[in-house]
Design a protein around this motif. Structure first.
Motif, PDB file in Angstrom:
ATOM      1  N   UNK A  89       0.907  -1.073  -0.144  1.00  0.00           N
ATOM      2  CA  UNK A  89      -0.226  -0.121  -0.106  1.00  0.00           C
ATOM      3  C   UNK A  89       1.038   1.577   0.280  1.00  0.00           C
ATOM      4  N   UNK A  90       0.665   2.393  -0.783  1.00  0.00           N
ATOM      5  CA  UNK A  90       0.895   3.390  -1.119  1.00  0.00           C
ATOM      6  C   UNK A  90       1.104   4.616   0.392  1.00  0.00           C
ATOM      7  N   UNK A  91      -0.564   4.017   0.720  1.00  0.00           N
ATOM      8  CA  UNK A  91      -0.327   5.182   2.308  1.00  0.00           C
ATOM      9  C   UNK A  91      -0.446   4.329   3.312  1.00  0.00           C
ATOM     10  N   UNK A  92      -1.529   5.224   4.574  1.00  0.00           N
ATOM     11  CA  UNK A  92      -1.377   4.369   6.055  1.00  0.00           C
ATOM     12  C   UNK A  92      -3.157   3.338   5.503  1.00  0.00           C
ATOM     13  N   UNK A  93      -2.507   2.192   6.903  1.00  0.00           N
ATOM     14  CA  UNK A  93      -3.789   1.845   6.382  1.00  0.00           C
ATOM     15  C   UNK A  93      -3.932   1.748   8.376  1.00  0.00           C
ATOM     16  N   UNK A  94      -5.615   1.175   7.963  1.00  0.00           N
ATOM     17  CA  UNK A  94      -6.273   0.777   9.245  1.00  0.00           C
ATOM     18  C   UNK A  94      -7.022  -0.425   9.361  1.00  0.00           C
ATOM     19  N   UNK A  95      -6.930  -1.839   9.892  1.00  0.00           N
ATOM     20  CA  UNK A  95      -6.992  -2.866  10.024  1.00  0.00           C
ATOM     21  C   UNK A  95      -8.848  -2.357  10.775  1.00  0.00           C
ATOM     22  N   UNK A  96      -9.870  -3.684  10.685  1.00  0.00           N
ATOM     23  CA  UNK A  96     -11.553  -4.006  10.475  1.00  0.00           C
ATOM     24  C   UNK A  96     -10.840  -3.705  12.901  1.00  0.00           C
ATOM     25  N   UNK A  97     -12.064  -3.825  13.354  1.00  0.00           N
ATOM     26  CA  UNK A  97     -12.074  -3.601  14.636  1.00  0.00           C
ATOM     27  C   UNK A  97     -12.467  -5.200  14.997  1.00  0.00           C
ATOM     28  N   UNK A  98     -11.516  -5.967  16.064  1.00  0.00           N
ATOM     29  CA  UNK A  98     -11.609  -7.326  16.294  1.00  0.00           C
ATOM     30  C   UNK A  98     -11.879  -7.464  17.585  1.00  0.00           C
ATOM     31  N   UNK A  99     -13.065  -8.712  17.524  1.00  0.00           N
ATOM     32  CA  UNK A  99     -13.023  -8.602  18.850  1.00  0.00           C
ATOM     33  C   UNK A  99     -12.815 -10.017  20.398  1.00  0.00           C
ATOM     34  N   UNK A 100     -12.264 -10.166  20.741  1.00  0.00           N
ATOM     35  CA  UNK A 100     -11.565 -11.351  21.545  1.00  0.00           C
ATOM     36  C   UNK A 100     -12.317 -11.038  23.014  1.00  0.00           C
ATOM     37  N   UNK A 101     -11.999 -12.714  23.075  1.00  0.00           N
ATOM     38  CA  UNK A 101     -12.647 -13.150  24.384  1.00  0.00           C
ATOM     39  C   UNK A 101     -11.978 -14.397  25.071  1.00  0.00           C
ATOM     40  N   UNK A 102     -12.257 -14.367  26.453  1.00  0.00           N
ATOM     41  CA  UNK A 102     -10.557 -15.356  27.226  1.00  0.00           C
ATOM     42  C   UNK A 102     -11.490 -15.409  28.197  1.00  0.00           C
ATOM     43  N   UNK A 103     -12.212 -16.822  28.541  1.00  0.00           N
ATOM     44  CA  UNK A 103     -12.906 -17.320  29.827  1.00  0.00           C
ATOM     45  C   UNK A 103     -12.162 -18.141  30.655  1.00  0.00           C
ATOM     46  N   UNK A 104     -12.280 -17.516  31.833  1.00  0.00           N
ATOM     47  CA  UNK A 104     -11.238 -17.927  33.127  1.00  0.00           C
ATOM     48  C   UNK A 104     -11.881 -19.543  33.410  1.00  0.00           C
ATOM     49  N   UNK A 105     -11.527 -20.538  33.880  1.00  0.00           N
ATOM     50  CA  UNK A 105     -12.196 -21.744  34.881  1.00  0.00           C
ATOM     51  C   UNK A 105     -11.329 -22.058  35.650  1.00  0.00           C
ATOM     52  N   UNK A 106     -12.049 -22.492  36.734  1.00  0.00           N
ATOM     53  CA  UNK A 106     -11.953 -22.733  37.761  1.00  0.00           C
ATOM     54  C   UNK A 106     -12.365 -24.070  38.435  1.00  0.00           C
TER      55      UNK A 106
END
Length: 360
Positions: A89-106
């Motif tokens: 790319x000749x110019x700046x690039x911005x990615x899409x917004x990604x949603x991440x999730x982590x579950x804690x197990x006990x």
């Protein structure tokens, strides 16, 4: 006589009851109220919390607590990752917004003592309860309409299945965050690509460079909504495009084998070299093929290459064995590969597989 005896007992117990029931004798006391509060006090019995008596027939207070309650220990966090790819790319690039999730197990555990706690006191006259007629092994259990001969109904069998520490995993908490990458302007070759991976594991989020054409400075902004700003520092050598060369033809003519290859990126490698390696293989019976020999051609970059060679021009890599003998026509195919020689790409060899079979 009975009234005097009851009065004496009440008087002896007034001191302890007064302490437990907060009675102030210097201001007068209501005897009926004292008796009522003293009777309703809940004193611990041996083995309950507050009483550490562990004599015969009792069980430890810790076991009591663990049996009637649960405790949780952290076990693990799940890991959630997203891959971000940036092409030329000749110019700046911005990615899409990604949603991440982590579950804690006990790990949740409770302790069932061995021997188990005593069973509830049976209700007299209710057949089928422990200690009464109808219980496994008891009178009348095998009579008509009962479950005679079925094991596993008595307290001992249940205890054998559940005694000791019982544990299992449960989801306890969830961590959610978002990630977005912004890329500053930089120059890539047409086949190059920058790849990054952002992962969340519990409360922690991190970013890793997977395959990049530059060394990057990475700046983090935000907390729950994380933004990574990527700034190129210096160019790095990358692997050659595996699809940069393709087979154009394979034939046998005028006593020589001819391998034709196309190169779509030759213009970017001007002033450098390309090395194409060919191995001639004779088709054998079933899977018994024989390597006739090999040869490597070092050439100037061009849009196409014509590689002609005879069997006697090849370097023998192993003893050649003619598995077909004189049985029918002899068929040959070629295995070929290439590598870029210079500073633009790494010089790793790219395997391109085998050609079709031809008859000599």
């Amino acid at each position: 006589m009975n009234h005097k005896f009851i009065a004496a007992l009440v008087c002896l117990g007034m001191t302890g009851a007064a302490s437990a029931a907060d009675v102030e004798f210097d201001k007068g006391a209501d005897l009926s109220k004292v008796i009522e509060q003293a009777v309703t006090l809940d004193y611990p019995f041996p083995g309950q919390p507050g009483n550490h008596h562990n004599g015969p027939g009792n069980w430890d207070s810790n076991n009591f607590n663990n049996y009637h309650g649960q405790h949780a220990d952290h076990v693990r966090f799940t890991r959630d990752c997203r891959r971000f790819n940036f092409g030329p790319s000749a110019g700046p690039i911005q990615s899409e917004l990604a949603r991440l999730e982590s579950v804690e197990y006990v790990r949740v555990c409770h302790y069932v003592p061995d021997p188990p706690p005593p069973p509830p006191h049976p209700n007299p006259g209710n057949p089928g309860h422990p200690g009464n007629p109808g219980h496994p092994g008891g009178p009348g259990h095998d009579g008509p309409g009962n479950h005679g001969g079925q094991p596993g109904h008595g307290p001992k069998e249940v205890a054998d299945q559940t005694k000791g520490m019982q544990c299992h995993e449960v989801a306890h908490d969830v961590f959610r965050r978002t990630a977005q990458l912004s890329m500053a302007p930089r120059q890539l070759l047409p086949w190059e690509n920058d790849s990054f991976e952002v992962c969340i594991e519990g409360p922690r989020m991190d970013i890793r460079a997977r395959e990049t054409a530059y060394s990057y400075n990475i700046r983090e902004n935000g907390n729950y909504d994380m933004r990574y700003e990527l700034t190129p520092l210096y160019k790095q050598t990358t692997a050659p495009d595996k699809n940069g060369m393709s087979l154009a033809g394979w034939s046998f003519k005028d006593g020589k084998f001819l391998l034709s290859v196309n190169d779509i990126w030759a213009q970017y490698y001007a002033g450098e070299k390309v090395a194409i390696k060919v191995e001639l293989v004779k088709d054998g019976f079933l899977f018994f093929n024989s390597s006739v020999g090999e040869k490597e051609f070092t050439l100037d970059p061009a849009s196409s290459y014509q590689l002609a060679f005879a069997e006697n021009e090849l370097t023998k890599t192993k003893d050649f064995v003619d598995t077909r003998g004189d049985r029918g026509p002899k068929k040959y195919f070629a295995k070929w590969s290439f590598r870029r020689v210079g500073s633009i790409s790494t010089q790793e060899r790219v395997d391109k597989g085998s050609t079709e079979k031809i008859t000599q």
